[in-house]
Motif scaffolding. Structure first.
Motif, PDB file in Angstrom:
ATOM      1  N   LYS A  45       7.713 -34.262 -27.496  1.00 48.66           N
ATOM      2  CA  LYS A  45       8.355 -34.389 -28.818  1.00 48.66           C
ATOM      3  C   LYS A  45       9.769 -34.985 -28.849  1.00 48.66           C
ATOM      4  O   LYS A  45      10.580 -34.780 -27.964  1.00 48.66           O
ATOM      5  CB  LYS A  45       8.714 -32.818 -29.283  1.00 48.66           C
ATOM      6  N   PRO A  46       9.939 -35.644 -30.105  1.00 48.32           N
ATOM      7  CA  PRO A  46      11.198 -36.458 -30.032  1.00 48.32           C
ATOM      8  C   PRO A  46      12.235 -35.468 -30.402  1.00 48.32           C
ATOM      9  O   PRO A  46      12.177 -34.411 -31.030  1.00 48.32           O
ATOM     10  CB  PRO A  46      11.119 -37.440 -31.064  1.00 48.32           C
ATOM     11  N   LEU A  47      13.491 -35.473 -29.654  1.00 49.02           N
ATOM     12  CA  LEU A  47      14.592 -34.766 -30.152  1.00 49.02           C
ATOM     13  C   LEU A  47      15.042 -34.979 -31.922  1.00 49.02           C
ATOM     14  O   LEU A  47      15.331 -33.480 -32.299  1.00 49.02           O
ATOM     15  CB  LEU A  47      15.871 -35.296 -29.429  1.00 49.02           C
ATOM     16  N   ASN A  48      15.032 -36.006 -32.324  1.00 51.01           N
ATOM     17  CA  ASN A  48      15.054 -36.233 -33.795  1.00 51.01           C
ATOM     18  C   ASN A  48      14.266 -37.401 -34.200  1.00 51.01           C
ATOM     19  O   ASN A  48      13.892 -38.398 -33.173  1.00 51.01           O
ATOM     20  CB  ASN A  48      16.520 -36.507 -34.160  1.00 51.01           C
ATOM     21  N   TRP A  49      13.947 -37.601 -35.314  1.00 53.67           N
ATOM     22  CA  TRP A  49      13.302 -38.757 -35.953  1.00 53.67           C
ATOM     23  C   TRP A  49      13.336 -38.940 -37.302  1.00 53.67           C
ATOM     24  O   TRP A  49      13.944 -37.921 -38.061  1.00 53.67           O
ATOM     25  CB  TRP A  49      11.823 -38.457 -35.415  1.00 53.67           C
ATOM     26  N   MET A  50      12.967 -40.048 -37.908  1.00 52.05           N
ATOM     27  CA  MET A  50      12.904 -40.096 -39.305  1.00 52.05           C
ATOM     28  C   MET A  50      11.375 -40.776 -39.375  1.00 52.05           C
ATOM     29  O   MET A  50      10.829 -41.938 -39.103  1.00 52.05           O
ATOM     30  CB  MET A  50      13.965 -41.089 -39.605  1.00 52.05           C
ATOM     31  N   SER A  51      10.825 -40.226 -40.180  1.00 52.38           N
ATOM     32  CA  SER A  51       9.242 -40.741 -40.492  1.00 52.38           C
ATOM     33  C   SER A  51       9.232 -41.477 -41.610  1.00 52.38           C
ATOM     34  O   SER A  51      10.064 -41.718 -42.602  1.00 52.38           O
ATOM     35  CB  SER A  51       8.417 -39.325 -41.193  1.00 52.38           C
ATOM     36  N   PRO A  52       8.198 -42.382 -41.684  1.00 49.72           N
ATOM     37  CA  PRO A  52       8.291 -43.726 -42.777  1.00 49.72           C
ATOM     38  C   PRO A  52       7.645 -42.923 -44.101  1.00 49.72           C
ATOM     39  O   PRO A  52       6.894 -41.897 -44.098  1.00 49.72           O
ATOM     40  CB  PRO A  52       6.924 -44.431 -42.290  1.00 49.72           C
ATOM     41  N   PRO A  53       7.864 -43.411 -45.295  1.00 51.75           N
ATOM     42  CA  PRO A  53       8.708 -44.812 -45.426  1.00 51.75           C
ATOM     43  C   PRO A  53      10.083 -44.688 -45.167  1.00 51.75           C
ATOM     44  O   PRO A  53      10.859 -43.875 -45.895  1.00 51.75           O
ATOM     45  CB  PRO A  53       8.494 -45.177 -46.860  1.00 51.75           C
ATOM     46  N   CYS A  54      10.979 -45.549 -44.192  1.00 52.10           N
ATOM     47  CA  CYS A  54      12.185 -45.479 -43.967  1.00 52.10           C
ATOM     48  C   CYS A  54      12.622 -46.793 -43.786  1.00 52.10           C
ATOM     49  O   CYS A  54      12.014 -47.791 -43.577  1.00 52.10           O
ATOM     50  CB  CYS A  54      12.709 -44.448 -42.870  1.00 52.10           C
ATOM     51  N   TRP A  55      13.904 -47.089 -43.654  1.00 44.66           N
ATOM     52  CA  TRP A  55      14.722 -48.291 -43.468  1.00 44.66           C
ATOM     53  C   TRP A  55      15.640 -48.261 -42.439  1.00 44.66           C
ATOM     54  O   TRP A  55      16.455 -47.300 -42.464  1.00 44.66           O
ATOM     55  CB  TRP A  55      15.036 -49.030 -44.754  1.00 44.66           C
ATOM     56  N   LEU A  56      15.886 -49.184 -41.518  1.00 43.30           N
ATOM     57  CA  LEU A  56      16.688 -49.348 -40.348  1.00 43.30           C
ATOM     58  C   LEU A  56      17.463 -50.597 -40.570  1.00 43.30           C
ATOM     59  O   LEU A  56      17.219 -51.641 -41.044  1.00 43.30           O
ATOM     60  CB  LEU A  56      16.075 -49.375 -38.968  1.00 43.30           C
ATOM     61  N   GLU A  57      18.922 -49.835 -40.745  1.00 42.02           N
ATOM     62  CA  GLU A  57      19.874 -51.197 -40.969  1.00 42.02           C
ATOM     63  C   GLU A  57      20.785 -50.980 -39.672  1.00 42.02           C
ATOM     64  O   GLU A  57      21.310 -49.974 -39.386  1.00 42.02           O
ATOM     65  CB  GLU A  57      20.677 -50.833 -42.245  1.00 42.02           C
ATOM     66  N   GLU A  58      21.065 -52.190 -38.995  1.00 43.60           N
ATOM     67  CA  GLU A  58      22.108 -52.181 -37.843  1.00 43.60           C
ATOM     68  C   GLU A  58      23.662 -52.805 -38.371  1.00 43.60           C
ATOM     69  O   GLU A  58      23.439 -53.722 -38.737  1.00 43.60           O
ATOM     70  CB  GLU A  58      21.501 -53.234 -36.601  1.00 43.60           C
ATOM     71  N   ARG A  59      24.316 -51.777 -38.318  1.00 39.12           N
ATOM     72  CA  ARG A  59      25.683 -52.105 -39.087  1.00 39.12           C
ATOM     73  C   ARG A  59      26.799 -52.206 -38.040  1.00 39.12           C
ATOM     74  O   ARG A  59      26.334 -52.046 -36.840  1.00 39.12           O
ATOM     75  CB  ARG A  59      26.063 -50.851 -39.927  1.00 39.12           C
ATOM     76  N   GLU A  60      27.870 -52.830 -38.324  1.00 38.93           N
ATOM     77  CA  GLU A  60      29.141 -52.977 -37.501  1.00 38.93           C
ATOM     78  C   GLU A  60      29.320 -51.492 -36.965  1.00 38.93           C
ATOM     79  O   GLU A  60      29.268 -50.231 -37.848  1.00 38.93           O
ATOM     80  CB  GLU A  60      30.311 -53.490 -38.256  1.00 38.93           C
ATOM     81  N   PRO A  61      29.916 -51.212 -35.872  1.00 39.95           N
ATOM     82  CA  PRO A  61      30.262 -49.841 -35.298  1.00 39.95           C
ATOM     83  C   PRO A  61      31.579 -49.464 -36.037  1.00 39.95           C
ATOM     84  O   PRO A  61      32.440 -49.980 -36.486  1.00 39.95           O
ATOM     85  CB  PRO A  61      30.545 -50.186 -33.839  1.00 39.95           C
ATOM     86  N   GLU A  62      31.492 -47.893 -36.002  1.00 37.56           N
ATOM     87  CA  GLU A  62      32.562 -47.195 -36.813  1.00 37.56           C
ATOM     88  C   GLU A  62      33.785 -46.914 -36.001  1.00 37.56           C
ATOM     89  O   GLU A  62      34.714 -46.601 -36.357  1.00 37.56           O
ATOM     90  CB  GLU A  62      32.015 -46.013 -37.316  1.00 37.56           C
ATOM     91  N   THR A  63      33.575 -47.060 -34.450  1.00 41.59           N
ATOM     92  CA  THR A  63      34.639 -46.635 -33.596  1.00 41.59           C
ATOM     93  C   THR A  63      34.694 -47.911 -32.608  1.00 41.59           C
ATOM     94  O   THR A  63      33.749 -48.688 -32.500  1.00 41.59           O
ATOM     95  CB  THR A  63      34.201 -45.516 -32.921  1.00 41.59           C
ATOM     96  N   ASP A  64      35.842 -48.141 -32.117  1.00 44.16           N
ATOM     97  CA  ASP A  64      36.111 -49.143 -30.899  1.00 44.16           C
ATOM     98  C   ASP A  64      35.172 -49.139 -29.801  1.00 44.16           C
ATOM     99  O   ASP A  64      34.612 -49.934 -29.059  1.00 44.16           O
ATOM    100  CB  ASP A  64      37.571 -49.058 -30.585  1.00 44.16           C
ATOM    101  N   THR A  65      34.663 -47.743 -29.353  1.00 37.75           N
ATOM    102  CA  THR A  65      33.955 -47.526 -28.170  1.00 37.75           C
ATOM    103  C   THR A  65      32.492 -47.807 -28.367  1.00 37.75           C
ATOM    104  O   THR A  65      31.640 -48.142 -27.451  1.00 37.75           O
ATOM    105  CB  THR A  65      34.150 -46.150 -27.631  1.00 37.75           C
ATOM    106  N   ALA A  66      32.082 -47.949 -29.690  1.00 33.10           N
ATOM    107  CA  ALA A  66      30.632 -47.967 -30.081  1.00 33.10           C
ATOM    108  C   ALA A  66      30.187 -49.524 -29.969  1.00 33.10           C
ATOM    109  O   ALA A  66      31.178 -50.426 -30.404  1.00 33.10           O
ATOM    110  CB  ALA A  66      30.239 -47.630 -31.448  1.00 33.10           C
ATOM    111  N   GLN A  67      29.039 -49.948 -29.605  1.00 32.74           N
ATOM    112  CA  GLN A  67      28.497 -51.456 -29.421  1.00 32.74           C
ATOM    113  C   GLN A  67      27.679 -51.653 -30.946  1.00 32.74           C
ATOM    114  O   GLN A  67      27.903 -52.564 -31.469  1.00 32.74           O
ATOM    115  CB  GLN A  67      27.419 -51.469 -28.369  1.00 32.74           C
ATOM    116  N   GLN A  68      27.026 -50.502 -31.408  1.00 32.98           N
ATOM    117  CA  GLN A  68      26.224 -50.600 -32.732  1.00 32.98           C
ATOM    118  C   GLN A  68      26.227 -49.334 -33.380  1.00 32.98           C
ATOM    119  O   GLN A  68      26.255 -48.331 -32.883  1.00 32.98           O
ATOM    120  CB  GLN A  68      24.766 -51.084 -32.326  1.00 32.98           C
ATOM    121  N   LEU A  69      25.774 -49.375 -34.552  1.00 33.11           N
ATOM    122  CA  LEU A  69      25.759 -48.258 -35.400  1.00 33.11           C
ATOM    123  C   LEU A  69      24.396 -48.376 -36.184  1.00 33.11           C
ATOM    124  O   LEU A  69      24.124 -49.631 -36.982  1.00 33.11           O
ATOM    125  CB  LEU A  69      26.739 -47.954 -36.410  1.00 33.11           C
ATOM    126  N   TRP A  70      23.074 -47.685 -35.791  1.00 28.56           N
ATOM    127  CA  TRP A  70      21.971 -47.699 -36.647  1.00 28.56           C
ATOM    128  C   TRP A  70      21.923 -46.813 -37.684  1.00 28.56           C
ATOM    129  O   TRP A  70      22.158 -45.490 -37.379  1.00 28.56           O
ATOM    130  CB  TRP A  70      20.640 -47.475 -35.543  1.00 28.56           C
TER     131      TRP A  70
END
Length: 226
Positions: A45-70
Motif C-alpha cells: 500500500k502507498p503512504l499517500n496517493w492521488m487517484s485519476p482523474p488528476c493532473w501533475l504540475e512540476e513547479r518552482e520550489p518554494e524553499t531554497d533547499t528544495a529541488q522541485q515542487l510537484w
C-alpha cells in the motif's frame, strides 16, 4: 510509468490533511495519471496517493533547499504536494497493455454464480453481461435494477479498500457513456473489511456480503449463462 526515488516531503490538502516529513521514498506516476508515494515498508500500500482523474504540475520550489515542487490536483480541487529535496533516480518505462488479473477459482466461481442468480442483488435485477470491458479492464458484472438503471458489480473473495478503488475507477468511466449513465455500483464479497465499507458508503457504493455455499445451493435456471 515514471519511477522516481527521491528525498521528499509530502502534504495532502483537501477534505482531510496529511503530512509525511522529509525522507527517502519511491514516487510512481502511472499512465492513467495517478501518483503514488511508497516507502520501503508497509507492504504493497502507498503512504499517500492521488487517484485519476488528476493532473501533475512540476513547479518552482518554494524553499531554497528544495529541488522541485510537484502539485497533483484532482477534479475536487484537492492537492497532493510533494516537495522534492534530492532525486537519486528518475526513469520512464512503457509497460504496454495489461492483459488483466486472472482470478482464482473461488472468485471466478462467485462471479459465475452471482450472474446466474442475479436477483441476489435485489428483486427485479437483470443481467446485461459478465466481464463488461472498459478502457482499464473488465467490470465483473453489468446489470440493470428493477427500475432499469445500470449497475456495475465488482466481486472479490475478500473485500478491501483496493477493490472499492477499482470499482470507483470503473464507475467514473462507465458514467461517461450516455447510453449507460447513471451507473450505480455494488461491491460484493464473501467478507468486507470495515474500512472498505466506510469508503464504499462515502462514494455511494452499496456493499453486499455473498454466501458462497448459499449461491451454490440455489436451485434455479433463470439467467443461466452456461
Amino acid at each position: 510509468m515514471r519511477l522516481v526515488i527521491a528525498r521528499c516531503q509530502v502534504d495532502y490538502v483537501g477534505r482531510l490533511t496529511a503530512h509525511l516529513p522529509m525522507a527517502r521514498r519511491l514516487l510512481m506516476v502511472k499512465a492513467d495519471g495517478s501518483v503514488l508515494v511508497h516507502s520501503d515498508g508497509g507492504s504493497y500500500k502507498p503512504l499517500n496517493w492521488m487517484s485519476p482523474p488528476c493532473w501533475l504540475e512540476e513547479r518552482e520550489p518554494e524553499t531554497d533547499t528544495a529541488q522541485q515542487l510537484w502539485v497533483v490536483t484532482n477534479k475536487a480541487g484537492e492537492e497532493l504536494r510533494i516537495t522534492v529535496e534530492e532525486i537519486e533516480h528518475d526513469s520512464k518505462h512503457e509497460l504496454g497493455v495489461d492483459p488483466g488479473l486472472v482470478k482464482d477459482g473461488v472468485e471466478a466461481h462467485l462471479q459465475e454464480l452471482l450472474a446466474e442468480h442475479i436477483e441476489t442483488l435485489g428483486a427485479g435485477y437483470s443481467l446485461i453481461r459478465r466481464e463488461y470491458m472498459t478502457a482499464i479492464g473488465p467490470v465483473d458484472i453489468l446489470c440493470r435494477d428493477a427500475d432499469g438503471a445500470t449497475v456495475a458489480v465488482e466481486i472479490k473473495r475478500r473485500g478491501e479498500i483496493d477493490g472499492v478503488e477499482q470499482l470507483t475507477r470503473y464507475l467514473e468511466l462507465l458514467n461517461r457513456d450516455p447510453l449507460l449513465a447513471p451507473v450505480a455500483g455494488v461491491f460484493a464479497a464473501q467478507q468486507i473489511k470495515p474500512q472498505a465499507k466506510t469508503l464504499a458508503a462515502d462514494r455511494g457504493i452499496r456493499c453486499l456480503t455473498l454466501d458462497y455455499n448459499a449461491l451454490r445451493g440455489t436451485d434455479s435456471s433463470e439467467f443461466r449463462l452456461f
